[in-house]
Scaffold this motif. Sequence first.
Motif, PDB file in Angstrom:
ATOM      1  N   TYR A   1       0.834  -1.205   0.000  1.00 32.24           N
ATOM      2  CA  TYR A   1       0.000   0.000   0.000  1.00 32.24           C
ATOM      3  C   TYR A   1       0.872   1.260   0.000  1.00 32.24           C
ATOM      4  O   TYR A   1       2.018   1.252   0.419  1.00 32.24           O
ATOM      5  CB  TYR A   1      -0.921   0.009   1.214  1.00 32.24           C
ATOM      6  CG  TYR A   1      -0.214  -0.004   2.543  1.00 32.24           C
ATOM      7  CD1 TYR A   1       0.111   1.183   3.195  1.00 32.24           C
ATOM      8  CD2 TYR A   1       0.137  -1.204   3.159  1.00 32.24           C
ATOM      9  CE1 TYR A   1       0.764   1.174   4.414  1.00 32.24           C
ATOM     10  CE2 TYR A   1       0.794  -1.227   4.366  1.00 32.24           C
ATOM     11  CZ  TYR A   1       1.099  -0.031   4.992  1.00 32.24           C
ATOM     12  OH  TYR A   1       1.755  -0.041   6.196  1.00 32.24           O
ATOM     13  N   LYS A   2       0.280   2.349  -0.488  1.00 33.42           N
ATOM     14  CA  LYS A   2       0.945   3.641  -0.400  1.00 33.42           C
ATOM     15  C   LYS A   2       0.772   4.168   1.017  1.00 33.42           C
ATOM     16  O   LYS A   2      -0.262   3.940   1.655  1.00 33.42           O
ATOM     17  CB  LYS A   2       0.332   4.618  -1.401  1.00 33.42           C
ATOM     18  CG  LYS A   2       0.521   4.210  -2.853  1.00 33.42           C
ATOM     19  CD  LYS A   2      -0.143   5.215  -3.777  1.00 33.42           C
ATOM     20  CE  LYS A   2       0.015   4.784  -5.228  1.00 33.42           C
ATOM     21  NZ  LYS A   2      -0.675   5.724  -6.159  1.00 33.42           N
ATOM     22  N   LEU A   3       1.759   4.906   1.496  1.00 36.14           N
ATOM     23  CA  LEU A   3       1.763   5.285   2.906  1.00 36.14           C
ATOM     24  C   LEU A   3       0.688   6.283   3.297  1.00 36.14           C
ATOM     25  O   LEU A   3       0.494   6.550   4.469  1.00 36.14           O
ATOM     26  CB  LEU A   3       3.142   5.829   3.279  1.00 36.14           C
ATOM     27  CG  LEU A   3       4.229   4.746   3.357  1.00 36.14           C
ATOM     28  CD1 LEU A   3       5.587   5.384   3.492  1.00 36.14           C
ATOM     29  CD2 LEU A   3       3.956   3.797   4.497  1.00 36.14           C
ATOM     30  N   ASN A   4      -0.029   6.833   2.329  1.00 38.86           N
ATOM     31  CA  ASN A   4      -1.089   7.775   2.681  1.00 38.86           C
ATOM     32  C   ASN A   4      -2.474   7.241   2.328  1.00 38.86           C
ATOM     33  O   ASN A   4      -3.444   7.991   2.320  1.00 38.86           O
ATOM     34  CB  ASN A   4      -0.866   9.112   1.973  1.00 38.86           C
ATOM     35  CG  ASN A   4      -0.896   8.979   0.461  1.00 38.86           C
ATOM     36  OD1 ASN A   4      -0.846   7.870  -0.058  1.00 38.86           O
ATOM     37  ND2 ASN A   4      -0.970  10.088  -0.234  1.00 38.86           N
ATOM     38  N   GLU A   5      -2.576   5.935   2.048  1.00 38.13           N
ATOM     39  CA  GLU A   5      -3.866   5.388   1.661  1.00 38.13           C
ATOM     40  C   GLU A   5      -4.342   4.328   2.651  1.00 38.13           C
ATOM     41  O   GLU A   5      -3.550   3.694   3.356  1.00 38.13           O
ATOM     42  CB  GLU A   5      -3.808   4.787   0.256  1.00 38.13           C
ATOM     43  CG  GLU A   5      -3.014   3.498   0.157  1.00 38.13           C
ATOM     44  CD  GLU A   5      -3.020   2.913  -1.246  1.00 38.13           C
ATOM     45  OE1 GLU A   5      -3.599   3.536  -2.152  1.00 38.13           O
ATOM     46  OE2 GLU A   5      -2.426   1.835  -1.426  1.00 38.13           O
ATOM     47  N   SER A   6      -5.645   4.144   2.694  1.00 35.66           N
ATOM     48  CA  SER A   6      -6.237   3.108   3.523  1.00 35.66           C
ATOM     49  C   SER A   6      -6.293   1.800   2.731  1.00 35.66           C
ATOM     50  O   SER A   6      -6.280   1.809   1.497  1.00 35.66           O
ATOM     51  CB  SER A   6      -7.644   3.521   3.957  1.00 35.66           C
ATOM     52  OG  SER A   6      -7.622   4.744   4.672  1.00 35.66           O
ATOM     53  N   TYR A   7      -6.363   0.675   3.449  1.00 30.33           N
ATOM     54  CA  TYR A   7      -6.352  -0.614   2.767  1.00 30.33           C
ATOM     55  C   TYR A   7      -7.046  -1.664   3.630  1.00 30.33           C
ATOM     56  O   TYR A   7      -7.409  -1.405   4.785  1.00 30.33           O
ATOM     57  CB  TYR A   7      -4.915  -1.049   2.468  1.00 30.33           C
ATOM     58  CG  TYR A   7      -4.049  -1.238   3.701  1.00 30.33           C
ATOM     59  CD1 TYR A   7      -3.950  -2.480   4.331  1.00 30.33           C
ATOM     60  CD2 TYR A   7      -3.332  -0.174   4.250  1.00 30.33           C
ATOM     61  CE1 TYR A   7      -3.173  -2.663   5.460  1.00 30.33           C
ATOM     62  CE2 TYR A   7      -2.548  -0.339   5.378  1.00 30.33           C
ATOM     63  CZ  TYR A   7      -2.474  -1.580   5.979  1.00 30.33           C
ATOM     64  OH  TYR A   7      -1.705  -1.745   7.114  1.00 30.33           O
ATOM     65  N   TYR A   8      -7.231  -2.861   3.066  1.00 26.13           N
ATOM     66  CA  TYR A   8      -7.848  -3.967   3.809  1.00 26.13           C
ATOM     67  C   TYR A   8      -6.942  -5.189   3.759  1.00 26.13           C
ATOM     68  O   TYR A   8      -6.196  -5.407   2.804  1.00 26.13           O
ATOM     69  CB  TYR A   8      -9.232  -4.305   3.239  1.00 26.13           C
ATOM     70  CG  TYR A   8      -9.235  -4.647   1.773  1.00 26.13           C
ATOM     71  CD1 TYR A   8      -8.997  -5.948   1.338  1.00 26.13           C
ATOM     72  CD2 TYR A   8      -9.500  -3.669   0.814  1.00 26.13           C
ATOM     73  CE1 TYR A   8      -8.988  -6.263  -0.017  1.00 26.13           C
ATOM     74  CE2 TYR A   8      -9.501  -3.981  -0.541  1.00 26.13           C
ATOM     75  CZ  TYR A   8      -9.248  -5.269  -0.948  1.00 26.13           C
ATOM     76  OH  TYR A   8      -9.245  -5.593  -2.285  1.00 26.13           O
ATOM     77  N   ASP A   9      -7.000  -5.992   4.801  1.00 21.78           N
ATOM     78  CA  ASP A   9      -6.264  -7.265   4.835  1.00 21.78           C
ATOM     79  C   ASP A   9      -6.862  -8.170   5.912  1.00 21.78           C
ATOM     80  O   ASP A   9      -7.840  -7.818   6.565  1.00 21.78           O
ATOM     81  CB  ASP A   9      -4.760  -7.045   5.045  1.00 21.78           C
ATOM     82  CG  ASP A   9      -4.414  -6.277   6.306  1.00 21.78           C
ATOM     83  OD1 ASP A   9      -5.324  -5.997   7.116  1.00 21.78           O
ATOM     84  OD2 ASP A   9      -3.231  -5.939   6.503  1.00 21.78           O
ATOM     85  N   TRP A  10      -6.281  -9.356   6.082  1.00 19.87           N
ATOM     86  CA  TRP A  10      -6.773 -10.363   7.030  1.00 19.87           C
ATOM     87  C   TRP A  10      -8.265 -10.654   6.818  1.00 19.87           C
ATOM     88  O   TRP A  10      -9.064 -10.635   7.736  1.00 19.87           O
ATOM     89  CB  TRP A  10      -6.516  -9.923   8.477  1.00 19.87           C
ATOM     90  CG  TRP A  10      -5.065  -9.811   8.797  1.00 19.87           C
ATOM     91  CD1 TRP A  10      -4.333  -8.661   8.867  1.00 19.87           C
ATOM     92  CD2 TRP A  10      -4.142 -10.872   9.053  1.00 19.87           C
ATOM     93  NE1 TRP A  10      -3.012  -8.933   9.147  1.00 19.87           N
ATOM     94  CE2 TRP A  10      -2.863 -10.292   9.268  1.00 19.87           C
ATOM     95  CE3 TRP A  10      -4.267 -12.270   9.111  1.00 19.87           C
ATOM     96  CZ2 TRP A  10      -1.728 -11.043   9.537  1.00 19.87           C
ATOM     97  CZ3 TRP A  10      -3.135 -13.024   9.384  1.00 19.87           C
ATOM     98  CH2 TRP A  10      -1.895 -12.406   9.599  1.00 19.87           C
ATOM     99  N   MET A  11      -8.596 -10.907   5.560  1.00 17.13           N
ATOM    100  CA  MET A  11      -9.993 -11.091   5.187  1.00 17.13           C
ATOM    101  C   MET A  11     -10.427 -12.554   5.290  1.00 17.13           C
ATOM    102  O   MET A  11      -9.678 -13.471   4.937  1.00 17.13           O
ATOM    103  CB  MET A  11     -10.205 -10.601   3.756  1.00 17.13           C
ATOM    104  CG  MET A  11      -9.746  -9.166   3.525  1.00 17.13           C
ATOM    105  SD  MET A  11     -10.623  -7.965   4.550  1.00 17.13           S
ATOM    106  CE  MET A  11     -12.249  -8.115   3.869  1.00 17.13           C
ATOM    107  N   VAL A  12     -11.656 -12.746   5.761  1.00 16.27           N
ATOM    108  CA  VAL A  12     -12.247 -14.084   5.881  1.00 16.27           C
ATOM    109  C   VAL A  12     -13.686 -14.001   5.368  1.00 16.27           C
ATOM    110  O   VAL A  12     -14.420 -13.075   5.723  1.00 16.27           O
ATOM    111  CB  VAL A  12     -12.250 -14.571   7.344  1.00 16.27           C
ATOM    112  CG1 VAL A  12     -12.802 -15.993   7.429  1.00 16.27           C
ATOM    113  CG2 VAL A  12     -10.858 -14.502   7.940  1.00 16.27           C
TER     114      VAL A  12
END
Length: 290
Positions: free
Chosen positions: A248-259
């Motif tokens: 990810y870029k350091l100024n953006e939001s993101y998602y992970d650890w998805m189930v």
Amino acid sequence: MFKTQKYDIKNFYVGELYISTRINRPLGTPDKEITKENKIKYDIQNKTTMNGAISINDHFHLSKNNRWYNGFLTIFYKINNNYICLHNGNTYRLNSEDFCENLFRLDSLLPKISYNCPKEISNKAALRMFKQLFDIEYEYKIEKFYTGESYKLDDFYVGNLALCCKSNSKELEERRSKNINTPQKYMLNKSDAYLSSISGTIADENNVEYDYLHFYTLFLKQKKGLYNLHNFQVYNSGILDKEHFNNYKLNESYYDWMVPLREVLEENKIKYDLDNINIPKALKLYRKIK
């Protein structure tokens, strides 16, 4: 502005308002010695919060103009380059002694699916929407925004939303930090999203630190990314696996650890009887597992 007359919803903005007072007397000065200017500003600040704006506990001092700033989350109506604060009736600009920043159009903060967004709203309706979106004490659950349209159960996911919420940099000089995505943060706090952790990241090349809040939330898979059901935003940076996302870029939001939601329901032995559900039903299932 008239309370009942309707206006283009695209002219309403939600963001931060900073109201200043001059620091020209020592702390502990008796009320009778407060300057006339500061008394006016204190009255405006009180009026702003009493009418529904939210104090964001963001305060800073600038020695260049010897002023102390207090921050508020509020709603504005934009006319040209002027922003009328609906919580106090005063007009502000982006670059002025008292100023507004981190602004988002109101319609960009409303649901993107299963929702009929109005094209025009009144001043009164805009203030009500603000309370529905951000006021924790106002009893209005997020599922009330959504219609009953159904989606595939297998398109729902539960996982981590890493919300970029603040930047810290020496380039900001005295102030040193600025908020990012403030309305989205307060929407998550207003909803029943679970705050799991807080972290910060430093970009070596420019020494800027970005702070993140990590929320355990419910998502719906879309063609252009994952739609977060708690703050109505679509995120296209992340990974649909049980692992950390690093690209990810350091100024953006993101998602992970998805189930997948179906998998979480089965692990927790929560009964469900449909392969297609609407968003209000999915949010109720989320509350059973968070």
